[in-house]
Every structure is written in C-alpha cells, then in structure tokens.
Design an enzyme around this catalytic site. Structure first.
Site, short mmCIF file in Angstrom:
data_model
loop_
_atom_site.label_atom_id
_atom_site.label_comp_id
_atom_site.label_asym_id
_atom_site.label_seq_id
_atom_site.Cartn_x
_atom_site.Cartn_y
_atom_site.Cartn_z
N LYS A 124 0.84 -1.20 0.00
CA LYS A 124 0.00 0.00 0.00
C LYS A 124 0.87 1.25 0.00
CE LYS A 124 -1.77 -1.56 3.76
NZ LYS A 124 -2.55 -1.85 4.98
N THR A 166 -8.35 9.56 8.80
CA THR A 166 -8.05 8.32 8.10
C THR A 166 -7.77 7.17 9.06
OG1 THR A 166 -5.73 8.99 8.03
CG2 THR A 166 -7.07 9.47 6.06
N GLY A 194 -7.93 3.88 10.68
CA GLY A 194 -8.54 2.60 10.32
C GLY A 194 -8.51 2.24 8.85
N THR A 195 -7.77 3.00 8.04
CA THR A 195 -7.76 2.69 6.59
C THR A 195 -7.28 1.27 6.30
OG1 THR A 195 -5.61 3.76 6.49
CG2 THR A 195 -7.47 5.03 5.66
N GLY A 196 -6.18 0.88 6.96
CA GLY A 196 -5.59 -0.44 6.66
C GLY A 196 -6.50 -1.58 7.06
N CYS A 197 -7.11 -1.48 8.26
CA CYS A 197 -8.03 -2.53 8.74
C CYS A 197 -9.22 -2.64 7.79
CB CYS A 197 -8.55 -2.19 10.14
SG CYS A 197 -7.26 -1.87 11.35
N1 ATP Z 1 -5.30 10.39 1.80
C1 ATP Z 1 -5.64 9.31 1.11
N2 ATP Z 1 -6.42 9.43 0.02
C2 ATP Z 1 -6.79 8.35 -0.71
N3 ATP Z 1 -6.40 7.09 -0.40
C3 ATP Z 1 -5.61 6.90 0.68
C4 ATP Z 1 -5.18 7.99 1.49
N4 ATP Z 1 -4.41 7.50 2.51
C5 ATP Z 1 -4.37 6.17 2.33
N5 ATP Z 1 -5.04 5.80 1.22
C6 ATP Z 1 -5.27 4.44 0.72
O1 ATP Z 1 -5.88 3.71 1.79
C7 ATP Z 1 -5.48 2.35 1.73
C8 ATP Z 1 -4.83 1.98 3.06
O2 ATP Z 1 -3.49 2.39 2.97
P1 ATP Z 1 -2.59 2.89 4.16
O3 ATP Z 1 -1.21 3.03 3.61
O4 ATP Z 1 -3.22 4.09 4.79
O5 ATP Z 1 -2.69 1.67 5.11
P2 ATP Z 1 -2.25 1.56 6.57
O6 ATP Z 1 -1.13 2.53 6.85
O7 ATP Z 1 -2.03 0.12 6.84
O8 ATP Z 1 -3.52 2.03 7.35
P3 ATP Z 1 -3.58 2.23 8.90
O9 ATP Z 1 -3.05 3.61 9.10
O10 ATP Z 1 -5.02 2.09 9.21
O11 ATP Z 1 -2.71 1.19 9.55
C9 ATP Z 1 -4.55 2.23 0.52
O12 ATP Z 1 -5.31 1.89 -0.62
C10 ATP Z 1 -4.02 3.65 0.38
O13 ATP Z 1 -3.56 3.89 -0.94
C1 MP5 Z 2 -6.73 -2.59 17.50
C2 MP5 Z 2 -6.08 -1.86 16.38
N1 MP5 Z 2 -5.78 -2.51 15.24
C3 MP5 Z 2 -5.18 -1.86 14.21
C4 MP5 Z 2 -4.89 -0.51 14.29
C5 MP5 Z 2 -4.22 0.21 13.14
O1 MP5 Z 2 -4.99 1.28 12.64
P1 MP5 Z 2 -4.40 2.76 12.50
O2 MP5 Z 2 -3.03 2.62 11.87
O3 MP5 Z 2 -5.36 3.49 11.61
O4 MP5 Z 2 -4.28 3.36 13.88
C6 MP5 Z 2 -5.23 0.15 15.50
N2 MP5 Z 2 -4.98 1.45 15.68
N3 MP5 Z 2 -5.82 -0.55 16.52
#
Ligand code: ATP
Ligand code: MP5
Length: 270
Positions: A179, A210, A212-215
């Site tokens: 990602k 943003t 929770g995007t990854g989850c």
């Molecule tokens: N500002 C943004 N606008 C559009 N898409 C985004 C943005 N930020 C992240 N994404 C997309 O959201 C999805 C999750 O990516 P991200 O890299 O944020 O994951 P992550 O870091 O694991 O998330 P988290 O922060 O929840 O752990 C990917 O498809 C990424 O390209």
């Molecule tokens: C319980 C739990 N699982 C996963 C994430 C990652 O999400 P984020 O990177 O958006 O904080 C989190 N903050 N909390």
C-alpha cells in the site's frame, strides 16, 4: 456443512479491539456488514484507544484465542479470514497454526504500529510474522513502514513498490498488496503474485480523518473473497470501498477521526 440459501457469506476477523471504533475489530465488523457479509471475531487484545492514540494494551491468553477460533469455525464455518493486530510472538504463532489447515482465503494485515506510532506488535514477533504468518496468507497487505520492518526495503517512489512486493512475496504469501498510502501524490497500491501486476490508483484525498484505513481495506478484501471474487477483483472492489470511506472520514474527538464505514449505506444524519 450445508449453507441455507439467503445466508450471508461468513467472514472472520482475528484482531485487536479499538475502543474508539475506527480501527481493529470494530472497523472490520462494520466493513463486513457494509459489504453484505456476516462478520465474526476472534479477539487477540483489548486496546484503550481514541482519536489521540493508544493509552493501553492488554493481550488475551493464547488459549482464549484458540477457544474463540474453534467456537466459530467448528460450528458456524468461515468462507474467508482477515488477521490484524496480533500483539505478541505467541499469538502470531498460535494464529498461524490455526489458519494453516483451514483451507479458505486468508488476508494478513501485518499490523505493526498505529497511525499515532503506538506499537501494536512486539518487536520480537516480527520473525514469527515472516516465517509463520506470511506463508499461510493468500494476500498480505503491508503498508510502507511494515514493508520496511519485515523486509528491510525502503520505498521512496512508485518504482520501489515492485521491489517491495517481491521482498514480501519471498516470505510465502500467494499475493502481496503493497500500500502506497504513505507516499506523496496519488494513493497507489501494487498487487502482484509474482507473475501478474495490478496497479490500484485513487486520487489522494485531502482528509486527515483516516484512522482505520488499513483494517478497513483488508477486511473489505476478505469480505469480497468470501462472496466469491478472485483476488484481483476483491482488491479492486475493496480499494473502491476504502477510497469512499476515506472521502467520507469524519472528525471525532480532538485528533484523527475514523473513515466512514457506512458511507455507501445511509446518508449521514443532519
Ligand atoms: N489520503 C488518502 N487518500 C486516498 N487514499 C488513501 C489515502 N491514505 C491512504 N489511502 C489508501 O488507503 C489504503 C490503506 O493504505 P494505508 O497506507 O493508509 O494503510 P495503513 O497505513 O495500513 O492504514 P492504517 O493507518 O489504518 O494502519 C490504501 O489503498 C491507500 O492507498
Ligand atoms: C486494535 C487496532 N488494530 C489496528 C490498528 C491500526 O490502525 P491505524 O493505523 O489506523 O491506527 C489500531 N490502531 N488498533
């Protein structure tokens, strides 16, 4: 086990609880509902967490994780699984051992730290993620800090995404979804199984909410796999869903608010 007609596809998340409701188990179950599936959960850890960060983490014993998993799988059955925060080496190993023989698609989100930089995985668990968990993954979905932690590859631009994905694939998942959300410019991700490449592009949205995007992305992939999509179709549908959720992300508390899991379901109350 015969599944009666009209029963929604069953999806299981194995992850930690986010008391703020934006990430973790809460994000996963909301995503699964929004995508028309029945979400179920195996809780690995409880976090005290809000828009400002993680204030506390309490892991569950491995026995509790095994018991939840058996309760769900042996009676209800699952069509796909997503893993998130696994907290410790013991829980990573426990979950990998449960998933190995399961025989359904598994989406592994190798959660390392929260958006605020709070650790959600012990550093001595990284080796178990590499050697035990990634080999049982159908799709592994690391973000760029997680790629760096797991493989040592630093991604500075889109060209590096290919090198990063190859390094992830070397640990055994069938597909790697790297990602690029942490890069400047468009939000571009690379999905590859080593022979085919799929570039997923969305405009970068100017929204700081943003959490929770990854989850949300990984759960949406698991939900679509449970519905019956192949991996590239599941990831494309999930990208569309998470982009919509980020566009509708909203302020909550004094810090970073959550993405809006119900963005496609109902208009926001006025
Ligand atoms: N500002 C943004 N606008 C559009 N898409 C985004 C943005 N930020 C992240 N994404 C997309 O959201 C999805 C999750 O990516 P991200 O890299 O944020 O994951 P992550 O870091 O694991 O998330 P988290 O922060 O929840 O752990 C990917 O498809 C990424 O390209
Ligand atoms: C319980 C739990 N699982 C996963 C994430 C990652 O999400 P984020 O990177 O958006 O904080 C989190 N903050 N909390």
């Amino acid at each position: 086990m015969a599944i009666p007609q009209g029963t929604p596809p069953r999806v299981l998340t194995i992850a930690g609880s986010d008391s703020g409701g934006g990430a973790g188990i809460q994000a996963d179950l909301k995503t699964m509902l929004a995508l028309g599936t029945h979400g179920m959960s195996v809780l690995t850890a409880v976090t005290a967490q809000n828009s400002l960060g993680v204030q506390g983490v309490w892991e569950l014993p491995a026995d509790a994780v095994r018991a939840q998993f058996r309760a769900v799988v042996d009676d209800i059955g699952v069509a796909a699984v997503k893993t998130g925060m696994l907290a410790t080496a013991e829980l990573v190993e426990t979950v990998a051992a449960l998933l190995g023989p399961l025989g359904v698609p598994v989406v592994v989100d190798p959660v390392g730290v929260s958006k605020h930089g709070d650790p959600l995985l012990a550093t001595d668990a990284l080796d178990a993620v590499r050697t035990r968990l990634l080999p049982v993954a159908t799709v592994a979905t690391p973000n760029l800090p997680e790629v760096a932690q797991l493989t040592g590859v630093t991604v500075r631009d889109e060209d590096d995404l290919r090198r990063a994905a190859e390094a992830v694939l070397a640990h055994g998942p069938r597909w790697a979804l790297v990602k690029g959300g942490h890069l400047p410019g468009d939000a571009t991700d690379l999905l590859t199984d080593g022979t085919t490449e799929h570039w997923l592009r969305a405009p970068r949205l100017d929204n700081r909410h943003t959490h929770g995007t990854g989850c949300t992305y990984a759960s949406a992939i698991a939900a679509r796999l449970a519905v019956g999509d192949e991996v590239p179709e599941a990831v494309a549908a999930a990208k569309e869903y998470v982009t919509g959720a980020i566009r509708a992300g909203f302020p909550l508390g004094a810090g970073i608010g959550p993405v809006h899991h119900g963005h496609a379901l109902a208009p926001r109350p006025r």
